[in-house]
Design a protein around this motif. Structure first.
Motif, PDB file in Angstrom:
ATOM      1  N   ASP A  98       0.825  -1.205   0.000  1.00  0.00           N
ATOM      2  CA  ASP A  98       0.000   0.000   0.000  1.00  0.00           C
ATOM      3  C   ASP A  98       0.859   1.256   0.000  1.00  0.00           C
ATOM      4  O   ASP A  98       0.546   2.237  -0.692  1.00  0.00           O
ATOM      5  CB  ASP A  98      -0.918  -0.008   1.230  1.00  0.00           C
ATOM      6  CG  ASP A  98      -1.924   1.124   1.192  1.00  0.00           C
ATOM      7  OD1 ASP A  98      -2.873   1.043   0.393  1.00  0.00           O
ATOM      8  OD2 ASP A  98      -1.748   2.098   1.957  1.00  0.00           O
ATOM      9  N   LEU A  99       1.951   1.221   0.752  1.00  0.00           N
ATOM     10  CA  LEU A  99       2.865   2.360   0.793  1.00  0.00           C
ATOM     11  C   LEU A  99       3.435   2.643  -0.582  1.00  0.00           C
ATOM     12  O   LEU A  99       3.509   3.806  -1.020  1.00  0.00           O
ATOM     13  CB  LEU A  99       3.989   2.070   1.794  1.00  0.00           C
ATOM     14  CG  LEU A  99       5.020   3.178   2.030  1.00  0.00           C
ATOM     15  CD1 LEU A  99       4.373   4.393   2.676  1.00  0.00           C
ATOM     16  CD2 LEU A  99       6.165   2.648   2.910  1.00  0.00           C
ATOM     17  N   LEU A 100       3.823   1.604  -1.302  1.00  0.00           N
ATOM     18  CA  LEU A 100       4.386   1.792  -2.636  1.00  0.00           C
ATOM     19  C   LEU A 100       3.329   2.284  -3.614  1.00  0.00           C
ATOM     20  O   LEU A 100       3.608   3.136  -4.466  1.00  0.00           O
ATOM     21  CB  LEU A 100       4.984   0.471  -3.134  1.00  0.00           C
ATOM     22  CG  LEU A 100       5.585   0.493  -4.542  1.00  0.00           C
ATOM     23  CD1 LEU A 100       6.701   1.530  -4.645  1.00  0.00           C
ATOM     24  CD2 LEU A 100       6.105  -0.888  -4.924  1.00  0.00           C
ATOM     25  N   ALA A 198      -1.048   0.244  -9.964  1.00  0.00           N
ATOM     26  CA  ALA A 198      -0.068   1.169  -9.392  1.00  0.00           C
ATOM     27  C   ALA A 198       1.239   0.455  -9.079  1.00  0.00           C
ATOM     28  O   ALA A 198       2.330   1.009  -9.284  1.00  0.00           O
ATOM     29  CB  ALA A 198      -0.630   1.816  -8.131  1.00  0.00           C
ATOM     30  N   LEU A 199       1.157  -0.784  -8.619  1.00  0.00           N
ATOM     31  CA  LEU A 199       2.364  -1.527  -8.263  1.00  0.00           C
ATOM     32  C   LEU A 199       3.173  -1.916  -9.497  1.00  0.00           C
ATOM     33  O   LEU A 199       4.376  -2.173  -9.389  1.00  0.00           O
ATOM     34  CB  LEU A 199       1.993  -2.779  -7.470  1.00  0.00           C
ATOM     35  CG  LEU A 199       1.380  -2.532  -6.091  1.00  0.00           C
ATOM     36  CD1 LEU A 199       0.941  -3.850  -5.472  1.00  0.00           C
ATOM     37  CD2 LEU A 199       2.360  -1.815  -5.175  1.00  0.00           C
ATOM     38  N   SER A 200       2.535  -1.940 -10.653  1.00  0.00           N
ATOM     39  CA  SER A 200       3.230  -2.361 -11.878  1.00  0.00           C
ATOM     40  C   SER A 200       4.323  -1.389 -12.290  1.00  0.00           C
ATOM     41  O   SER A 200       5.236  -1.756 -13.043  1.00  0.00           O
ATOM     42  CB  SER A 200       2.220  -2.514 -13.022  1.00  0.00           C
ATOM     43  OG  SER A 200       1.300  -3.540 -12.741  1.00  0.00           O
ATOM     44  N   SER A 201       4.248  -0.159 -11.814  1.00  0.00           N
ATOM     45  CA  SER A 201       5.260   0.831 -12.193  1.00  0.00           C
ATOM     46  C   SER A 201       6.238   1.114 -11.057  1.00  0.00           C
ATOM     47  O   SER A 201       7.088   1.991 -11.189  1.00  0.00           O
ATOM     48  CB  SER A 201       4.576   2.134 -12.615  1.00  0.00           C
ATOM     49  OG  SER A 201       3.787   2.660 -11.557  1.00  0.00           O
ATOM     50  N   GLY A 202       6.121   0.378  -9.956  1.00  0.00           N
ATOM     51  CA  GLY A 202       6.968   0.659  -8.803  1.00  0.00           C
ATOM     52  C   GLY A 202       8.161  -0.262  -8.704  1.00  0.00           C
ATOM     53  O   GLY A 202       8.170  -1.359  -9.281  1.00  0.00           O
ATOM     54  N   PRO A 203       9.197   0.160  -7.947  1.00  0.00           N
ATOM     55  CA  PRO A 203      10.387  -0.675  -7.716  1.00  0.00           C
ATOM     56  C   PRO A 203      10.083  -1.733  -6.657  1.00  0.00           C
ATOM     57  O   PRO A 203      10.199  -1.483  -5.458  1.00  0.00           O
ATOM     58  CB  PRO A 203      11.426   0.334  -7.226  1.00  0.00           C
ATOM     59  CG  PRO A 203      10.602   1.401  -6.546  1.00  0.00           C
ATOM     60  CD  PRO A 203       9.299   1.464  -7.276  1.00  0.00           C
ATOM     61  N   LEU A 204       9.664  -2.920  -7.094  1.00  0.00           N
ATOM     62  CA  LEU A 204       9.080  -3.904  -6.192  1.00  0.00           C
ATOM     63  C   LEU A 204       9.671  -5.290  -6.419  1.00  0.00           C
ATOM     64  O   LEU A 204       9.846  -5.726  -7.563  1.00  0.00           O
ATOM     65  CB  LEU A 204       7.565  -3.956  -6.411  1.00  0.00           C
ATOM     66  CG  LEU A 204       6.770  -5.020  -5.648  1.00  0.00           C
ATOM     67  CD1 LEU A 204       6.849  -4.805  -4.137  1.00  0.00           C
ATOM     68  CD2 LEU A 204       5.317  -4.998  -6.118  1.00  0.00           C
ATOM     69  N   THR A 205       9.942  -5.983  -5.316  1.00  0.00           N
ATOM     70  CA  THR A 205      10.291  -7.404  -5.334  1.00  0.00           C
ATOM     71  C   THR A 205       9.336  -8.140  -4.407  1.00  0.00           C
ATOM     72  O   THR A 205       9.178  -7.754  -3.247  1.00  0.00           O
ATOM     73  CB  THR A 205      11.741  -7.644  -4.865  1.00  0.00           C
ATOM     74  OG1 THR A 205      12.640  -7.036  -5.797  1.00  0.00           O
ATOM     75  CG2 THR A 205      12.040  -9.138  -4.778  1.00  0.00           C
ATOM     76  N   LEU A 206       8.683  -9.183  -4.934  1.00  0.00           N
ATOM     77  CA  LEU A 206       7.900 -10.090  -4.102  1.00  0.00           C
ATOM     78  C   LEU A 206       8.804 -11.222  -3.663  1.00  0.00           C
ATOM     79  O   LEU A 206       9.577 -11.759  -4.463  1.00  0.00           O
ATOM     80  CB  LEU A 206       6.713 -10.643  -4.884  1.00  0.00           C
ATOM     81  CG  LEU A 206       5.417  -9.826  -4.873  1.00  0.00           C
ATOM     82  CD1 LEU A 206       4.863  -9.709  -3.462  1.00  0.00           C
ATOM     83  CD2 LEU A 206       5.605  -8.450  -5.499  1.00  0.00           C
ATOM     84  N   ALA A 221       2.324 -14.509  -3.332  1.00  0.00           N
ATOM     85  CA  ALA A 221       3.425 -13.632  -3.736  1.00  0.00           C
ATOM     86  C   ALA A 221       3.774 -13.842  -5.207  1.00  0.00           C
ATOM     87  O   ALA A 221       4.020 -12.876  -5.943  1.00  0.00           O
ATOM     88  CB  ALA A 221       4.641 -13.882  -2.851  1.00  0.00           C
ATOM     89  N   GLU A 222       3.803 -15.080  -5.617  1.00  0.00           N
ATOM     90  CA  GLU A 222       4.123 -15.388  -7.011  1.00  0.00           C
ATOM     91  C   GLU A 222       3.084 -14.780  -7.952  1.00  0.00           C
ATOM     92  O   GLU A 222       3.422 -14.225  -9.005  1.00  0.00           O
ATOM     93  CB  GLU A 222       4.185 -16.905  -7.179  1.00  0.00           C
ATOM     94  CG  GLU A 222       4.846 -17.381  -8.449  1.00  0.00           C
ATOM     95  CD  GLU A 222       5.078 -18.886  -8.422  1.00  0.00           C
ATOM     96  OE1 GLU A 222       6.132 -19.318  -8.936  1.00  0.00           O
ATOM     97  OE2 GLU A 222       4.210 -19.623  -7.902  1.00  0.00           O
ATOM     98  N   PHE A 223       1.804 -14.857  -7.559  1.00  0.00           N
ATOM     99  CA  PHE A 223       0.728 -14.311  -8.385  1.00  0.00           C
ATOM    100  C   PHE A 223       0.847 -12.794  -8.501  1.00  0.00           C
ATOM    101  O   PHE A 223       0.715 -12.233  -9.596  1.00  0.00           O
ATOM    102  CB  PHE A 223      -0.627 -14.697  -7.783  1.00  0.00           C
ATOM    103  CG  PHE A 223      -1.803 -14.325  -8.637  1.00  0.00           C
ATOM    104  CD1 PHE A 223      -2.280 -15.187  -9.609  1.00  0.00           C
ATOM    105  CD2 PHE A 223      -2.443 -13.098  -8.468  1.00  0.00           C
ATOM    106  CE1 PHE A 223      -3.367 -14.846 -10.405  1.00  0.00           C
ATOM    107  CE2 PHE A 223      -3.530 -12.739  -9.253  1.00  0.00           C
ATOM    108  CZ  PHE A 223      -3.996 -13.618 -10.224  1.00  0.00           C
ATOM    109  N   VAL A 224       1.099 -12.112  -7.382  1.00  0.00           N
ATOM    110  CA  VAL A 224       1.243 -10.654  -7.422  1.00  0.00           C
ATOM    111  C   VAL A 224       2.430 -10.263  -8.298  1.00  0.00           C
ATOM    112  O   VAL A 224       2.351  -9.304  -9.078  1.00  0.00           O
ATOM    113  CB  VAL A 224       1.389 -10.083  -6.004  1.00  0.00           C
ATOM    114  CG1 VAL A 224       1.720  -8.587  -6.048  1.00  0.00           C
ATOM    115  CG2 VAL A 224       0.113 -10.308  -5.196  1.00  0.00           C
ATOM    116  N   ALA A 225       3.530 -10.999  -8.187  1.00  0.00           N
ATOM    117  CA  ALA A 225       4.693 -10.703  -9.023  1.00  0.00           C
ATOM    118  C   ALA A 225       4.360 -10.861 -10.505  1.00  0.00           C
ATOM    119  O   ALA A 225       4.733 -10.020 -11.332  1.00  0.00           O
ATOM    120  CB  ALA A 225       5.850 -11.621  -8.645  1.00  0.00           C
TER     121      ALA A 225
END
Length: 276
Positions: A98-100, A198-206, A221-225
């Protein structure tokens, strides 16, 4: 009185740690120690449970409220224009997402370790119902019975019945972080729907634990990634790998964030040193 409770350890670029459960940072001391030579580790305690508020009344919690507290902590420890790394584990990983999604301008990279936002899954309704069952069992049969039901749900094994036990008194619940998590955190956090766009454009690692393969939060986690295009990695240990294997977890986190010891040394002079 401020509603921001956090501790600061070490030096280097800022790493905000968002614990799981009810947000009590219990058990994270060895991980913090292992990270403090390369990061300024800021550990959020969203309900102040480790800062004298254990035993005080607690209401049902909202992901967005914890996320707003995390942003305010970053505003207090970062210089204008600076960004931070974030590690969220379990419920804290939901907060990290949510923060990201809502405050990406303050974040350099986020690692979300086994977020229980199971509603994203094709069988999300069934999994949310499982967590409701966990809370119902907690209220009628207590902690041990609820833990047995949740273990069965997370490992996607048939639940054994009946679940026998006694419910906690209100005083016992308020003095137990795990009980507070079941009573006031588990349902709203597992019902949270992350903003995948929104998460698709953020610097994110699941991230998941190697011992969690084949389990519910691994595939979450795998699905969100997959849906966001984020990186995906396995950490040592299981769902509690940050507590079970802190040194190995710290090494893997450093690699996942793309941080080297030299970076920590270079940023040393810019690190905040205060505690709250």
């Amino acid at each position: 009185m401020t509603d921001l409770h956090y501790d600061i350890h070490g030096s280097g670029p800022v790493l905000l740690v968002l614990p799981g459960g009810a947000g009590h940072p219990m058990g994270l001391g060895p991980l913090t120690d292992a990270l403090a030579d390369r990061f300024t580790v800021v550990v959020l305690d969203p309900l102040g449970l480790a800062h004298g508020r254990l035993g005080s009344p607690v209401d049902d919690q909202r992901v967005e409220d914890w996320s707003d507290r995390a942003r305010r902590v970053l505003d207090s420890v970062l210089a204008d224009g600076d960004t931070a790394y974030v590690l969220g584990t379990s419920a804290g990983a939901v907060v990290a997402l949510d923060l990201l999604a809502r405050h990406p301008e303050r974040l350099r990279h986020v690692v979300a370790h086994e977020p229980p936002c199971v509603g994203v899954l094709p069988d999300g309704d069934r999994q949310r119902a499982m967590f409701r069952d966990v809370v119902d069992i907690y209220r009628t049969a207590g902690l041990r019975a609820a833990a047995a039901r949740m273990t069965a749900g997370l490992t996607e094994q048939p639940a054994s019945t009946p679940f026998a036990g006694q419910p906690l008194t209100r005083e016992e619940e308020l003095s137990n972080p795990m009980a507070l998590s079941l009573a006031h955190v588990l349902l709203p956090f597992t019902a949270y729907d992350p903003d995948l766009t929104a998460l698709s454009s953020g610097p994110l690692t699941l991230a998941t634990g190697t011992d969690s393969r084949g389990q519910l939060l691994y595939r979450t986690a795998e699905f969100v990634a997959e849906r966001t295009g984020a990186a995906f990695t396995e950490f040592p240990g299981g769902h509690l790998g940050a507590v079970q294997r802190p040194e190995a977890f710290a090494e893997h986190l450093t690699t996942a964030l793309g941080v080297s010891a030299r970076l920590g040394e270079r940023d040393h002079d810019r690190s905040p040193t205060a505690s709250a």
